[in-house]
Structures are given as structure tokens and as C-alpha cells.
Scaffold this motif. Structure first.
Motif, PDB file in Angstrom:
ATOM      1  N   SER A 260       0.897  -1.245  -0.108  1.00 39.16           N
ATOM      2  CA  SER A 260       0.121   0.111   0.111  1.00 39.16           C
ATOM      3  C   SER A 260       0.904   1.304   0.020  1.00 39.16           C
ATOM      4  N   VAL A 261       1.876   1.197   0.720  1.00 39.42           N
ATOM      5  CA  VAL A 261       2.820   2.297   0.942  1.00 39.42           C
ATOM      6  C   VAL A 261       3.878   2.533  -0.427  1.00 39.42           C
ATOM      7  N   ASN A 262       4.447   1.372  -0.725  1.00 39.89           N
ATOM      8  CA  ASN A 262       5.412   1.387  -1.661  1.00 39.89           C
ATOM      9  C   ASN A 262       5.215   1.535  -3.162  1.00 39.89           C
ATOM     10  N   LEU A 263       4.093   0.756  -3.235  1.00 40.50           N
ATOM     11  CA  LEU A 263       3.680   0.502  -4.812  1.00 40.50           C
ATOM     12  C   LEU A 263       2.425   1.482  -4.939  1.00 40.50           C
ATOM     13  N   ARG A 264       1.154   1.051  -4.268  1.00 39.43           N
ATOM     14  CA  ARG A 264      -0.045   1.834  -4.426  1.00 39.43           C
ATOM     15  C   ARG A 264       0.095   3.346  -4.130  1.00 39.43           C
ATOM     16  N   GLY A 265       0.768   3.654  -3.136  1.00 35.35           N
ATOM     17  CA  GLY A 265       1.174   4.971  -3.008  1.00 35.35           C
ATOM     18  C   GLY A 265       1.670   6.100  -4.176  1.00 35.35           C
ATOM     19  N   VAL A 266       2.803   5.194  -4.503  1.00 32.46           N
ATOM     20  CA  VAL A 266       3.382   5.983  -5.639  1.00 32.46           C
ATOM     21  C   VAL A 266       2.407   5.829  -6.922  1.00 32.46           C
TER      22      VAL A 266
END
Length: 260
Positions: free
Chosen positions: A112-118
């Protein structure tokens, strides 16, 4: 140097008059904000922790904002303020655990943070930067997008996915004048790597792994951001700039202690 040469090349890294949004105010992000401000940019620092963003903004003479990259509405509200000339995101987290030991919640959080966030940042800011007809979007990936070790599976997968998102964005928004690139740091002395540095054998093994034989300081990750934000990189897009002290150029291995 002649006047003509000075006029053409002397200001290649000058960011005076450029608006920059740095998403992620801790660790590398704080130094990136400082470096961009030092080159003349008007910097806004955004972080999930409003106090962190405010402290970095005060240090660099900029503005601050609160944003949660895992919340689509939060990112959309930030993008509604307008298109920055440059967006740099350094957001990231890790859970060091064997694949078999990972829980669903841990995996989902890293994703969620590393991929979806970007992805959410690209989706929100890509169109507004394209509408402005310009822009540079810089996302910090990792050497783990290319080379892995036990316990880094989820983190490595997200960082590799980030690179492909950036490349796709470069293709989709390039005709509108927006560039997308990634920076891949090696081992950097930040809070994220505290677990490693607390173990002497692990820390030394990492130091020896690079061609330079040492850890990097966060400030050493800023030159890439300045370059990619500036006119010096006007024909650079869809690229991954390795800032790893030669880690990916040499061969070695260390098996760290892992829970689970």
C-alpha cells in the motif's frame, strides 16, 4: 568561460522559480528538500506526519502539508492545489521477514505504501502536470528492485513494480512534456535501515558489499534528485539512476538473521 557557454550551461542545475513538492519528509526526503531549496526551488514538504513535514519545511524555508499516500482523497486534495514543476517522492517502508512468515496485513501494508502510494501520486499529479505542459516526477526506488536477499521479498517486489509504473508514466505523459524517472539508492544510513546497522556483522557485511566499501549518508542521495529536477536532465525520462556505491556492479552475499 565565454559568455555564450556560461549562458547555456552555467544555469543547468539552477531551480530558481521552480515549485517542488517533496512527498516523504523523513530520512532521504529531508535532505532532498534541503538540496532542492539550496538550488533555488520553492519547496513544499508533505508527509503523513504533519509535524515532520513542518520541521523540514522550516529548515529549508518552505511550506508544509499533510498527506497520506495510502488515502486517495488525501492525495487528490494535495493535487488540487495545482501542478508543481517537480515532484519527488521518497515514501517507503519495509517489514524484514521471510516470505513464508509474512502475514497478509504486513504484505498489504508494504504494498500500500511503496507501490500503491506511488501509483496514487502518479494518477493524481500526472494529469495536472500534463495539463501544465511540463514537469519532472522523481520516485525513489531501491537496488532491491534489481537484487534481493532473504527477508526483502515484499519490499523488493514493490520497488521493482515502482520502476515499471514510472516507465509506463514516462511513456504515457511524455508527449505532454512530463518526465518520469526513478532513483535507486544503495544502503543508506536512515531510520529504515536501523535494524541492519544495529547488528555489527550485518552492518559491516553491507558496508563491504559495495565497491566503495561503506554506507551512504542521506545527503549523498540528493544529487540525483537535483539532476532529474533540473534542465540538465531535459532529455532523461523512463530511466533508473543507480546511486549505490557500486553495489550492483560487484558480487557478494550475506544472509541476515530473520524472524519467522
Amino acid at each position: 568561460m565565454s559568455g555564450a557557454l556560461s549562458e547555456r550551461y552555467g544555469s543547468m542545475f539552477d531551480l530558481t522559480g521552480r515549485s517542488v513538492l517533496v512527498v516523504g519528509g523523513g530520512g532521504i526526503g529531508a535532505e532532498v528538500a534541503a538540496a532542492l531549496a539550496a538550488h533555488g526551488a520553492a519547496v513544499t514538504v508533505a508527509d503523513v506526519d504533519a509535524a515532520v513535514a513542518a520541521a523540514v519545511a522550516e529548515r529549508v524555508g518552505g511550506r508544509s502539508a499533510a498527506v497520506d499516500v495510502t488515502d486517495t482523497g488525501s492525495v487528490a486534495a494535495l493535487a488540487a492545489a495545482g501542478a508543481p514543476d517537480v515532484l519527488v517522492t521518497t515514501v517507503g517502508m519495509n517489514v524484514r521477514r521471510s516470505l513464508a512468515g509474512y502475514s497478509d496485513a504486513e504484505f498489504d501494508r508494504v504494498l500500500s505504501v511503496n507501490l500503491r502510494g506511488v501509483f496514487t501520486l502518479i494518477r493524481a499529479f500526472g494529469p495536472v502536470m500534463a495539463a501544465a505542459g511540463r514537469g519532472s516526477f522523481v520516485a525513489y526506488s531501491s537496488i532491491r528492485a534489481q537484487t534481493v536477499e532473504p527477508g526483502q521479498g515484499a519490499y523488493a517486489a514493490t520497488k521493482a513494480g515502482l520502476v515499471q509504473l514510472v516507465r509506463t508514466a514516462a511513456a504515457e505523459f511524455g508527449p505532454s512534456g512530463v518526465r518520469f524517472n526513478a532513483v535507486a539508492p544503495g544502503v543508506v544510513a536512515t531510520e529504515l535501515t536501523g535494524q541492519i546497522r544495529a547488528d555489527e556483522a550485518w552492518s559491516q557485511a553491507y558496508a563491504r558489499r559495495s565497491a566503495l566499501g561503506r554506507w551512504a549518508e542521506p545527503a549523498e542521495m540528493t544529487g540525483a534528485a537535483v539532476f532529474l529536477a533540473s534542465d540538465a536532465s531535459s532529455f532523461v525520462t523512463g530511466s533508473v539512476l543507480l546511486v549505490d556505491g557500486g553495489w550492483t556492479a560487484v558480487d557478494g552475499r550475506f544472509d541476515p538473521p530473520l524472524p519467522g
